[in-house]
Scaffold this motif. Structure first.
Motif, PDB file in Angstrom:
ATOM      1  N   ILE A  41       0.860  -1.186   0.000  1.00 30.54           N
ATOM      2  CA  ILE A  41       0.000   0.000   0.000  1.00 30.54           C
ATOM      3  C   ILE A  41       0.893   1.232   0.000  1.00 30.54           C
ATOM      4  N   THR A  42       0.548   2.220  -0.815  1.00 29.76           N
ATOM      5  CA  THR A  42       1.287   3.481  -0.838  1.00 29.76           C
ATOM      6  C   THR A  42       0.395   4.553  -0.234  1.00 29.76           C
ATOM      7  N   ARG A  43       0.888   5.145   0.837  1.00 28.51           N
ATOM      8  CA  ARG A  43       0.113   6.198   1.507  1.00 28.51           C
ATOM      9  C   ARG A  43       0.696   7.553   1.154  1.00 28.51           C
ATOM     10  N   PRO A  52      -7.210   7.746   8.345  1.00 35.13           N
ATOM     11  CA  PRO A  52      -6.975   6.787   9.428  1.00 35.13           C
ATOM     12  C   PRO A  52      -6.781   5.374   8.876  1.00 35.13           C
ATOM     13  N   ALA A  53      -6.060   4.578   9.618  1.00 31.91           N
ATOM     14  CA  ALA A  53      -5.891   3.166   9.260  1.00 31.91           C
ATOM     15  C   ALA A  53      -6.037   2.334  10.528  1.00 31.91           C
ATOM     16  N   ASP A  95      -7.378  -3.245   7.657  1.00 26.13           N
ATOM     17  CA  ASP A  95      -8.599  -3.770   7.037  1.00 26.13           C
ATOM     18  C   ASP A  95      -9.490  -2.675   6.465  1.00 26.13           C
ATOM     19  N   ASN A  96      -8.988  -1.443   6.427  1.00 25.27           N
ATOM     20  CA  ASN A  96      -9.817  -0.375   5.842  1.00 25.27           C
ATOM     21  C   ASN A  96      -9.092   0.357   4.720  1.00 25.27           C
ATOM     22  N   GLU A  97      -8.106  -0.299   4.117  1.00 22.70           N
ATOM     23  CA  GLU A  97      -7.364   0.316   3.024  1.00 22.70           C
ATOM     24  C   GLU A  97      -7.278  -0.674   1.866  1.00 22.70           C
ATOM     25  N   ALA A  98      -7.044  -0.141   0.664  1.00 24.66           N
ATOM     26  CA  ALA A  98      -7.015  -0.992  -0.529  1.00 24.66           C
ATOM     27  C   ALA A  98      -5.580  -1.394  -0.845  1.00 24.66           C
TER      28      ALA A  98
END
Lengths: 257, 257
Positions: free
Chosen positions: A191-193, A199-200, A231-234
């Motif tokens: 994942i790239t933020r 929030p994560a 569990d809340n990010e793609a």
């Protein structure tokens, strides 16, 4: 099998959040009880913490979870032993000096009957993983007398990885502090933020972080893991045979066997 | 200048007591504020803790002081920088893999204009100390293709150290986990503890330990330091030019230039 953790960022960033999630899988939410390790690049130095104990019970792991070490390149690993006893010498990541740089490597998978050719670097422990790392570095030394361009380096690295995967499962992370190379044969995700940060929430512990409060608008931070840590990010899945070289949080080069 | 700490023992022994004394000298009772490090052999593995911060203030140093890691060979160091900035890459001890073993080295002193010949091992940081370590290992590799007998190894090691000391001050500790080599040009001291064990009191902290309660009658434990760490025991001074190779807590071989 094992699980990998990597980070590449364009500003020194702490990995406490992701590390906290991963450590739970070492005996609490996952079966990877046979040791853990993490290496943080700090300038040209590498700060390595390792323990053959289960990470969920490790006092050293607890220290790392409350001690925000900032780095632009990190490699971590939790181990479920297959080849080699549970011992410090068999604990990832492995480190060697090559061309005056610290090279750091961790592997998820298993290589059947992996025998490295004789060479300068020799394994200290008994794992197929460390043998493969030594073989990688020995090949680089045999091709180049000093650090070549990244493109030349990648040609040799990818060719070696493509060969190693014929012997089994070879998901790996490799870094020299400047870049982070990732190679997937079965399972890897990233994942790239970047702004706008949000929030994560960890999957493995009751922890939420608001990255907006901890970052600046220019920060780019990529986290690589065997399985998604939130569990809340793609999270983006790697394909089998896919490799990516990360630098400053973004992809410098990528390809697929 | 810096201070060294070494341990050689015939049974896995923790060094918490001596380490606690040394750490005070990194900013509290001594001026060695520019980083510290310690390497513990565990089987073939090496557990390394390092910090470019002053040891008296280091959270990692506090962990090591309350975490009794048992080992038969230990090398520690606190730094007062002369050559090279305060950074992780310049923090002792330094580690390299040679012949499938972890070799660990720390140095107290300064070598004027030390230039190592080109070789396989290259320094990662900027210190004369790491350059000397690389030069030592490069010479060993050039003489031997695999680990030779200890006597053959010592001939090359001592010859190199005798040469290095011409360039300045070269007190050093070197280990491959099996033995601990110590070389003194100005300042080094040791104490060998064996039955009947008694109490010992640190010079630098209000700590007393009764080794009788923590040992068995067959234990032999030697601690090496730049300056004595306790004030109620008879530490033995090394002479300038004197070297000793310790194994299982006792002297395997010694000599004097």
């Amino acid at each position: 099998m094992c699980e990998l953790l990597g980070m590449s960022a364009n500003v020194p960033t702490d990995i406490v959040f992701s590390f906290t999630g991963l450590m739970q899988r070492g005996g609490r939410t996952g079966p990877h009880r046979d040791g853990w390790g993490i290496g943080f690049y700090e300038g040209r130095g590498l700060r390595l913490f390792q323990d053959p104990q289960a990470s969920a019970d490790s006092e050293v792991a607890q220290l790392v979870q409350r001690y925000p070490i900032k780095s632009t390149a990190v490699i971590g690993h939790i181990r479920q032993a297959n080849v080699g006893a549970v011992s410090l010498a068999n604990t990832h990541p492995f480190v060697r000096e090559l061309w005056g740089q610290n090279w750091c490597f961790a592997h998820n998978g298993q290589l059947a009957d992996f025998a490295s050719a004789q060479g300068f670097y020799q394994p200290v422990g008994d794992t197929d993983s460390e043998a493969a790392f030594c073989e990688l570095l020995n090949r680089l030394r045999s091709y180049f007398t000093q650090l070549p361009s990244l493109d030349k380096l990648l040609t040799v690295l990818v060719e070696a990885c493509d060969e190693f995967r014929q012997a089994g499962v070879f998901n790996c992370l490799l870094s020299n502090g400047d870049w982070l190379f990732s190679y997937c044969t079965t399972k890897m995700t990233h994942i790239t933020r970047r702004a706008p940060f949000g929030p994560a929430t960890l999957k493995d512990a009751d922890v939420t972080v608001d990255f907006h409060a901890e970052t600046t608008p220019n920060d780019v931070v990529t986290v690589i893991a065997t399985d998604p840590l939130t569990d809340n990010e793609a999270w983006v899945l790697y394909q089998p045979g896919e490799w990516k070289l990360w630098r400053d949080g973004v992809i410098y080069s990528e390809g697929k066997a």
